[in-house]
Design a protein around this motif. Structure first.
Motif, PDB file in Angstrom:
ATOM      1  N   THR A  20     -10.592   8.835  -5.125  1.00 29.33           N
ATOM      2  CA  THR A  20     -10.271   9.543  -6.545  1.00 29.33           C
ATOM      3  C   THR A  20      -8.897   8.954  -6.939  1.00 29.33           C
ATOM      4  OG1 THR A  20     -11.418  11.362  -6.129  1.00 29.33           O
ATOM      5  CG2 THR A  20      -9.901  11.797  -8.041  1.00 29.33           C
ATOM      6  N   THR A  21      -7.843   9.019  -6.203  1.00 31.71           N
ATOM      7  CA  THR A  21      -6.575   8.662  -6.449  1.00 31.71           C
ATOM      8  C   THR A  21      -6.627   7.222  -6.822  1.00 31.71           C
ATOM      9  OG1 THR A  21      -5.701  10.235  -4.949  1.00 31.71           O
ATOM     10  CG2 THR A  21      -4.148   8.541  -5.562  1.00 31.71           C
ATOM     11  N   ALA A  22      -7.060   6.414  -5.881  1.00 34.60           N
ATOM     12  CA  ALA A  22      -7.381   4.780  -6.202  1.00 34.60           C
ATOM     13  C   ALA A  22      -8.009   4.380  -7.362  1.00 34.60           C
ATOM     14  CB  ALA A  22      -8.089   4.290  -5.199  1.00 34.60           C
ATOM     15  N   GLU A  23      -9.086   5.405  -7.812  1.00 37.24           N
ATOM     16  CA  GLU A  23      -9.719   5.207  -9.239  1.00 37.24           C
ATOM     17  C   GLU A  23      -8.699   5.534 -10.500  1.00 37.24           C
ATOM     18  OE1 GLU A  23     -13.785   6.620 -11.803  1.00 37.24           O
ATOM     19  OE2 GLU A  23     -13.470   7.248  -9.256  1.00 37.24           O
ATOM     20  N   ILE A  24      -8.104   6.876 -10.187  1.00 34.37           N
ATOM     21  CA  ILE A  24      -6.933   6.977 -11.257  1.00 34.37           C
ATOM     22  C   ILE A  24      -6.107   6.083 -11.369  1.00 34.37           C
ATOM     23  CG2 ILE A  24      -5.528   8.848 -11.883  1.00 34.37           C
ATOM     24  CD1 ILE A  24      -7.472  10.989 -10.478  1.00 34.37           C
ATOM     25  N   PHE A  25      -5.416   5.760 -10.291  1.00 32.53           N
ATOM     26  CA  PHE A  25      -4.238   4.671 -10.271  1.00 32.53           C
ATOM     27  C   PHE A  25      -4.424   3.279 -10.362  1.00 32.53           C
ATOM     28  CE2 PHE A  25      -2.580   9.115  -9.283  1.00 32.53           C
ATOM     29  CZ  PHE A  25      -1.696   9.223 -10.272  1.00 32.53           C
ATOM     30  N   ALA A  54       0.780  -1.223   0.127  1.00 26.99           N
ATOM     31  CA  ALA A  54      -0.083   0.125   0.077  1.00 26.99           C
ATOM     32  C   ALA A  54       0.940   1.208  -0.138  1.00 26.99           C
ATOM     33  CB  ALA A  54      -0.890   0.139   1.218  1.00 26.99           C
ATOM     34  N   ALA A  55       1.912   1.165   0.810  1.00 26.40           N
ATOM     35  CA  ALA A  55       2.741   2.319   0.912  1.00 26.40           C
ATOM     36  C   ALA A  55       3.308   2.700  -0.589  1.00 26.40           C
ATOM     37  CB  ALA A  55       3.888   2.231   1.978  1.00 26.40           C
ATOM     38  N   HIS A  56       3.814   1.485  -1.358  1.00 24.73           N
ATOM     39  CA  HIS A  56       4.435   1.623  -2.500  1.00 24.73           C
ATOM     40  C   HIS A  56       3.473   2.283  -3.511  1.00 24.73           C
ATOM     41  CE1 HIS A  56       8.323   0.055  -1.556  1.00 24.73           C
ATOM     42  NE2 HIS A  56       7.987  -1.226  -1.047  1.00 24.73           N
ATOM     43  N   HIS A 104       4.419  10.274  -7.074  1.00 23.17           N
ATOM     44  CA  HIS A 104       5.593  10.164  -7.921  1.00 23.17           C
ATOM     45  C   HIS A 104       5.194  10.334  -9.425  1.00 23.17           C
ATOM     46  CE1 HIS A 104       9.708   9.622  -9.975  1.00 23.17           C
ATOM     47  NE2 HIS A 104       9.406   8.820 -10.535  1.00 23.17           N
ATOM     48  N   SER A 105       4.136   9.882  -9.786  1.00 23.68           N
ATOM     49  CA  SER A 105       3.521   9.876 -11.143  1.00 23.68           C
ATOM     50  C   SER A 105       3.043  11.411 -11.379  1.00 23.68           C
ATOM     51  CB  SER A 105       2.633   9.027 -11.382  1.00 23.68           C
ATOM     52  OG  SER A 105       1.831   8.913 -12.644  1.00 23.68           O
ATOM     53  N   LEU A 133       4.144  16.935 -13.431  1.00 28.91           N
ATOM     54  CA  LEU A 133       4.398  18.236 -13.254  1.00 28.91           C
ATOM     55  C   LEU A 133       5.625  18.800 -13.727  1.00 28.91           C
ATOM     56  CD1 LEU A 133       3.101  21.102 -11.932  1.00 28.91           C
ATOM     57  CD2 LEU A 133       4.082  20.119  -9.790  1.00 28.91           C
ATOM     58  N   ARG A 134       6.672  18.083 -13.363  1.00 24.92           N
ATOM     59  CA  ARG A 134       8.095  18.323 -13.902  1.00 24.92           C
ATOM     60  C   ARG A 134       8.123  18.434 -15.030  1.00 24.92           C
ATOM     61  NH1 ARG A 134      12.453  14.670 -11.300  1.00 24.92           N
ATOM     62  NH2 ARG A 134      11.312  13.098 -12.824  1.00 24.92           N
ATOM     63  N   GLN A 135       7.509  17.345 -15.770  1.00 26.82           N
ATOM     64  CA  GLN A 135       7.831  17.366 -17.360  1.00 26.82           C
ATOM     65  C   GLN A 135       6.919  18.592 -17.992  1.00 26.82           C
ATOM     66  OE1 GLN A 135       6.030  13.719 -18.972  1.00 26.82           O
ATOM     67  NE2 GLN A 135       6.579  14.396 -20.935  1.00 26.82           N
ATOM     68  N   ASN A 136       5.983  18.844 -17.497  1.00 28.08           N
ATOM     69  CA  ASN A 136       5.197  20.191 -18.047  1.00 28.08           C
ATOM     70  C   ASN A 136       5.949  21.412 -17.638  1.00 28.08           C
ATOM     71  OD1 ASN A 136       3.179  18.782 -19.151  1.00 28.08           O
ATOM     72  ND2 ASN A 136       1.798  18.813 -17.231  1.00 28.08           N
ATOM     73  N   VAL A 137       6.667  21.536 -16.554  1.00 30.84           N
ATOM     74  CA  VAL A 137       7.128  22.836 -16.461  1.00 30.84           C
ATOM     75  C   VAL A 137       8.554  22.926 -17.081  1.00 30.84           C
ATOM     76  CG1 VAL A 137       8.796  23.809 -14.362  1.00 30.84           C
ATOM     77  CG2 VAL A 137       6.599  22.794 -13.786  1.00 30.84           C
ATOM     78  N   GLN A 138       9.190  21.922 -17.498  1.00 31.47           N
ATOM     79  CA  GLN A 138      10.390  21.877 -18.433  1.00 31.47           C
ATOM     80  C   GLN A 138      10.070  21.922 -19.863  1.00 31.47           C
ATOM     81  OE1 GLN A 138      12.306  18.014 -17.430  1.00 31.47           O
ATOM     82  NE2 GLN A 138      13.129  18.818 -15.622  1.00 31.47           N
ATOM     83  N   SER A 139       8.777  22.000 -20.121  1.00 36.75           N
ATOM     84  CA  SER A 139       8.497  22.068 -21.531  1.00 36.75           C
ATOM     85  C   SER A 139       8.236  23.662 -21.891  1.00 36.75           C
ATOM     86  CB  SER A 139       6.824  21.514 -21.707  1.00 36.75           C
ATOM     87  OG  SER A 139       6.432  21.686 -22.954  1.00 36.75           O
TER      88      SER A 139
END
Length: 830
Positions: free
Chosen positions: A336-341, A169-171, A178-179, A184-190
């Protein structure tokens, strides 16, 4: 907290689909039973396979329910024409028995009418058959869905207390964050994303500024407006304060919407991040709504708070409620997180258990606070003050919340996570719904006070009570959804309500009942209006006495109510001919069990028609005197001269003896006895008495008053006065006046009014003296020789001794006394 939104949206959508489907098919005119056959066959196949998902079954059920609504409407096709044909056939008389014949014209006409009736009833019979099939399919789908829900609720899963499940569960949670961070980091670097963000930067900054202003300053503005309103005026502050308090929710919520739009306009959030941002207004709205409910329910001001708690417990309850709001938002974010991932069921259980446990703890604390509500601790001015029923209900809810707060985490820890979630979260939502009902009832009371100028509790107004009941009934569907009911269950209840119920061979729908109610209320109102007009305008101008006027008004009321009920039944189209058997059974029941009630009812009608007694009459029944105050259907109310109410069944007046002193007029006769001493001139006595009677202003001289010498009494010469007075209601006063005047005149004329006297004779007078002939008294209580007593002691001793002898009245020496009297003859009584 998106569950509430989904529930409301689902309810509205289901109702809209059901109504629109029925309306569209009704507009088609001709039903396409071929299309229905296709839908029904597909539904039967799906049910037989049992492999469809719950969502697919719900969609199929919605379609079948739309067809069922259409068939229900089609059952009333040609209803008026069919009823007319049935009346025509009945007018032709009963068909001839087998072997008999009837005139050819009648037989031909009967056949034509029967053929026409069969043609018109054919589509009705087809619609009834299709309706029955659709209703059966809906029942099968509902049973299948409920069986799946029960299996899912009672399925045993992994325990969240198993440490071996925690790492996974922690992982999973770490991978989700992390996803999101990677997107977010990828869009900031774009460069493309940054260029578009810089281009929209003024709009973004404007939206952020407005959002922060509304979120931070909006509630403060509303509080300032409410405080100003309370200082400036008193009347209506509850209503206006409530409306302004809603602004404390609307303005921050609008700010959250603007903030969400600004964050989405930056383009920095990825696909999954945008899905999370879309829930931001809902989460913020949940925090604001629950915080507002907590503030309204446990406000520090007694005029606003709805629960009668001390200030310390109110602050504690507000704290726990706000924590529950945060926990609900965290749970919604986790779902919501559980449904998205796409978390596994085990990961969902492990991550939800800490939130479930904390919610149960807060629920338990709120339950303890509610269970401590007592009338002694009720704060003055709150909604539940003085309402013992509501306080008792609040205590019951509090104790139930404590129990559920313990059962839920225990069941979840064992492995029945569905049971735990279905226990704790609905209990919290129930408290929120009931708090909302209390707040809205407070608003209704404030609005009632604003309109009428009277406090709802002080005035004991019926409207606020009915409004509170309506709010509670309106909250029942929401409570049902909270505790796991499906939207289809509510729409099914509504469909059954619209369908009505069958009573004999008659189907009574809500529309029929509403028509009956409206027509009856109108007829009842017209009856009361006519009664009022007769009582106040027409009847007073006639020569009828008040009793006759009351009889006419009462009789008109009974006839009017009967006609109103008859017309209402006819207007609603209710055929009660099939109730003949029931009416016969009721007649038997009335004959055996309700005969006294029916007897009193019939007697009441007889009293109103014959009018042997009327309102205002002075009557005597069963040895009790009183004034008739009202004659009702079952009983008559009499006010006695002791100012007590006597309720007499009407049958007692019809079958028993009743003396009416004022039936035809108020004249009455006074009969009074007067005695004078022996030796008085009897003619003089008669003259004095007659003169005293005639001079009284209440005595009528036609017929003449009369004084008669009745008898030689044992102690006096007895005379009897007989005089008619104008008002028998003053008979006691007249008798008193006669007594005073006769006593005065007798005193002036020297006429003596005797009183009875008696001589007492002792059978054994020797007991007063010693046996040796001494004259000293022998005291019963004296045990030793004493000095002679005085005359008072001698008298007391003689009185004691006389109790041992018999007393004999004066007259001749008693035959029972062998020794006779000392004188040989009795006294004359004087």
């Amino acid at each position: 907290m998106t569950a509430f939104t989904r529930w409301f949206a689902a309810v509205g959508l289901a109702l809209l689909l059901a109504l629109s489907a029925g309306a569209l098919r009704a507009q088609d005119g001709d039903l396409s039973y071929e299309s229905w056959e296709t839908v029904a066959a597909r539904a039967e196949q799906v049910i037989e396979n049992g492999q469809a998902s719950d969502a697919a079954l719900e969609d199929l059920r919605s379609t079948v329910a739309g067809w069922r609504e259409t068939f229900l409407q089609a059952e009333s096709t040609n209803a008026t024409r069919i009823q007319t044909l049935q009346s025509q056939i009945a007018a032709l008389g009963e068909p001839p028995a087998e072997g008999e014949s009837e005139p050819e014209e009648i037989a031909t006409r009967r056949a034509e009418l029967n053929d026409e009736l069969g043609r018109l009833q054919a589509p009705v019979r087809q619609a009834e058959e299709a309706y029955t099939r659709a209703d059966g399919l809906i029942r099968e789908i509902d049973e299948m869905i409920r069986a799946r829900q029960a299996d899912e609720l009672l399925s045993l899963g992994p325990s969240p207390l198993n440490p071996s499940l925690w790492p996974d569960a922690a992982h999973a949670l770490a991978d989700s964050w992390h996803s999101l961070w990677s997107e977010l980091r990828q869009n900031v670097q774009s460069e493309v994303t940054l260029r578009e963000a810089r281009r929209d930067l003024p709009v973004i900054l404007l939206l952020v500024g407005l959002a922060l202003l509304l979120v931070i300053r909006g509630p403060a503005w509303m509080r300032m407006a409410i405080n100003w309103l309370r200082r400036s005026t008193r009347r209506g502050t509850g209503v206006w304060g409530f409306l302004l308090s809603l602004g404390g929710i609307v303005l921050p919520f609008a700010g959250l919407v603007l903030l969400t739009a600004a964050l989405q306009a930056t383009g920095l959030a990825g696909v999954k991040g945008r899905l999370m941002l879309e829930q931001l207004p809902a989460w913020g709205g949940a925090l604001l709504l629950i915080g507002w409910l907590a503030d309204q329910s446990f406000h520090q001001n007694d005029d606003i708070a709805t629960l009668p708690l001390p200030q310390a417990q109110r602050r504690e309850a507000r704290y726990y409620s706000n924590l529950l709001a945060v926990l609900f938002v965290l749970r919604s974010a986790g779902l919501t997180t559980a449904e998205i991932f796409s978390y596994s069921d085990t990961t969902r259980v492990v991550l939800d258990f800490p939130i479930l446990l904390l919610c149960a703890l807060m629920l338990s604390r709120l339950g303890h606070i509610l269970s401590g509500l007592t009338p002694e601790r009720a704060t003055e001015g709150t909604l539940l003050e003085g309402s013992h029923f509501r306080l008792r209900l609040a205590r019951i809810i509090g104790r139930a919340a404590v129990v559920l707060a313990v059962v839920g985490p225990v069941m979840s820890a064992i492995g029945y996570d569905a049971v735990g979630q279905a226990t704790v979260y609905p209990a919290v939502a129930t408290l929120a719904v009931l708090a909302l009902v209390l707040v809205l009832q407070r608003v209704v009371n404030d609005f009632y006070e604003l309109v009428t100028g009277k406090g709802a509790q002080d005035a004991d107004g019926l409207i606020p009570v009915l409004a509170g009941l309506a709010l509670l009934i309106g909250a029942l569907p929401l409570l049902a959804l909270v505790w796991g009911a499906r939207v289809a269950d509510l729409t099914e209840v509504w469909a059954r309500f619209r369908e009505g119920f069958t009573f004999g061979d008659t189907r009574i729908s809500p529309a029929d009942f509403f028509t009956f109610l409206v027509v009856f209320v109108i007829g009842y109102a017209l009856t009361r209006l006519t009664q009022s007009g007769l009582r106040s305008s027409i009847l007073p101008k006639t020569k009828l006495d008040p009793g006759g006027q009351t009889a006419i008004v009462s009789g008109l009321g009974y006839v009017g109510i009967f006609l109103a009920a008859l017309i209402a039944i006819t207007a609603a189209g209710l055929d009660l001919s099939s109730l003949a058997i029931v009416a016969g059974a009721l007649s038997v029941g009335i004959g055996f069990g309700l005969q006294n009630i029916v007897s009193n009812f019939v007697s009441g009608i007889i009293l109103l028609i014959e009018r042997p007694i009327s309102e205002g009459d002075w009557i005597e029944t069963g040895g009790t005197h009183g004034i008739v105050k009202s004659i009702a259907v079952r009983s008559t109310r009499i006010e006695t001269f002791d100012r007590t109410e006597l309720i007499v069944p009407n049958s007692d007046f019809v079958s028993g003896r009743v003396t009416n002193y004022t039936r035809s007029n108020v004249l009455g006769r006074v009969v009074m006895n007067v005695g004078v001493a022996y030796g008085t001139d009897t003619r003089k006595v008669e003259e004095v008495i007659l003169r005293a009677v005639r001079e009284h202003d209440m005595v009528l001289l036609n017929p003449e008053p009369m004084v008669t010498f009745e008898e030689f009494g044992a102690d006096s010469l007895n005379f009897v006065i007989r005089a008619v007075i104008r008002d028998v209601g003053h008979i006691l006063v007249v008798k008193s006046d006669f007594h005073h005047e006769i006593a005065r005149r007798f005193k002036e004329e020297g006429i003596e009014i005797p009183f009875a006297q008696r001589d007492v004779w002792l059978r054994n007078p020797e007991v007063l003296f010693d046996r040796d002939g001494g004259k000293a008294p022998k005291l019963a209580a004296d045990k030793t020789d004493t000095a002679p007593q005085d005359e008072a002691a001698r008298a007391r001793t003689e009185a004691q001794l006389s109790s041992r002898s018999e007393a004999m009245p004066t007259g001749r020496a008693g035959d029972d006394d062998p020794g006779g009297s000392p004188t040989g003859e009795g006294g004359d009584g004087r």
